[in-house]
Design a protein around this motif. Structure first.
Motif, PDB file in Angstrom:
ATOM      1  N   GLY A   1       0.837  -1.187   0.000  1.00 21.30           N
ATOM      2  CA  GLY A   1       0.000   0.000   0.000  1.00 21.30           C
ATOM      3  C   GLY A   1       0.874   1.239   0.000  1.00 21.30           C
ATOM      4  N   ILE A   2       0.284   2.340   0.405  1.00 21.85           N
ATOM      5  CA  ILE A   2       1.003   3.609   0.405  1.00 21.85           C
ATOM      6  C   ILE A   2       1.725   3.756   1.743  1.00 21.85           C
ATOM      7  N   ILE A   3       3.028   3.508   1.708  1.00 18.57           N
ATOM      8  CA  ILE A   3       3.842   3.565   2.911  1.00 18.57           C
ATOM      9  C   ILE A   3       4.776   4.754   2.794  1.00 18.57           C
ATOM     10  N   ILE A   4       4.532   5.772   3.597  1.00 17.34           N
ATOM     11  CA  ILE A   4       5.306   6.999   3.501  1.00 17.34           C
ATOM     12  C   ILE A   4       5.841   7.370   4.871  1.00 17.34           C
ATOM     13  N   GLY A   5       7.116   7.718   4.924  1.00 22.73           N
ATOM     14  CA  GLY A   5       7.677   8.267   6.141  1.00 22.73           C
ATOM     15  C   GLY A   5       7.949   7.243   7.227  1.00 22.73           C
ATOM     16  N   ILE A   6       8.080   7.779   8.433  1.00 28.34           N
ATOM     17  CA  ILE A   6       8.430   6.963   9.588  1.00 28.34           C
ATOM     18  C   ILE A   6       7.292   6.001   9.916  1.00 28.34           C
ATOM     19  N   ASN A   7       7.655   4.744  10.187  1.00 28.91           N
ATOM     20  CA  ASN A   7       6.638   3.778  10.566  1.00 28.91           C
ATOM     21  C   ASN A   7       7.252   2.712  11.452  1.00 28.91           C
TER      22      ASN A   7
END
Length: 115
Positions: free
Chosen positions: A26-32
């Motif tokens: 999916g849309i994975i953006i930035g810190i996670n």
């Protein structure tokens, strides 16, 4: 929305090893953060281990020294290497994603450790 799918559970004898994988899509953006949780029959779901996108890790005391969490950011995949498994490790193991887009849980994978 991010989806996560676990794989790698199974039946193993005490003292054995298993490796779980969890792929996020999916849309994975930035810190996670990607984490593994487990829930045994009649018990609450508990954190096993987690790893942030920067690499920092957190472990439950009961698995320290036996389990290792790692991730491949290029593949958006997290792994849980479980060694020296004990019958008390028997549970359904769930992957959890926390980051941009919210929180997502996988369907879970069963880990059974026989004595």
């Amino acid at each position: 929305q991010v989806q996560v799918v676990e794989s790698g559970g199974g039946l193993v004898q005490a003292g054995g090893s298993l490796r779980l994988s969890c792929a996020a899509s999916g849309i994975i953006i930035g810190i996670n953060t990607l984490g593994w949780y487990r829930q045994a029959p009649g018990k609450q779901r508990e954190l096993v281990a987690s790893i942030a996108s920067g690499g920092s890790t957190n472990y439950a005391g009961s698995v320290k020294g036996r389990f290792t969490i790692s991730r491949d950011n290029a593949k958006n995949t997290v792994y849980l290497q479980m060694n020296s498994l004990e019958p008390d490790d028997t549970a359904v193991y769930y992957c959890k994603y926390i980051g941009g887009g919210g929180t997502s849980w996988g369907q879970g994978t069963q880990v059974t450790v026989s004595s």
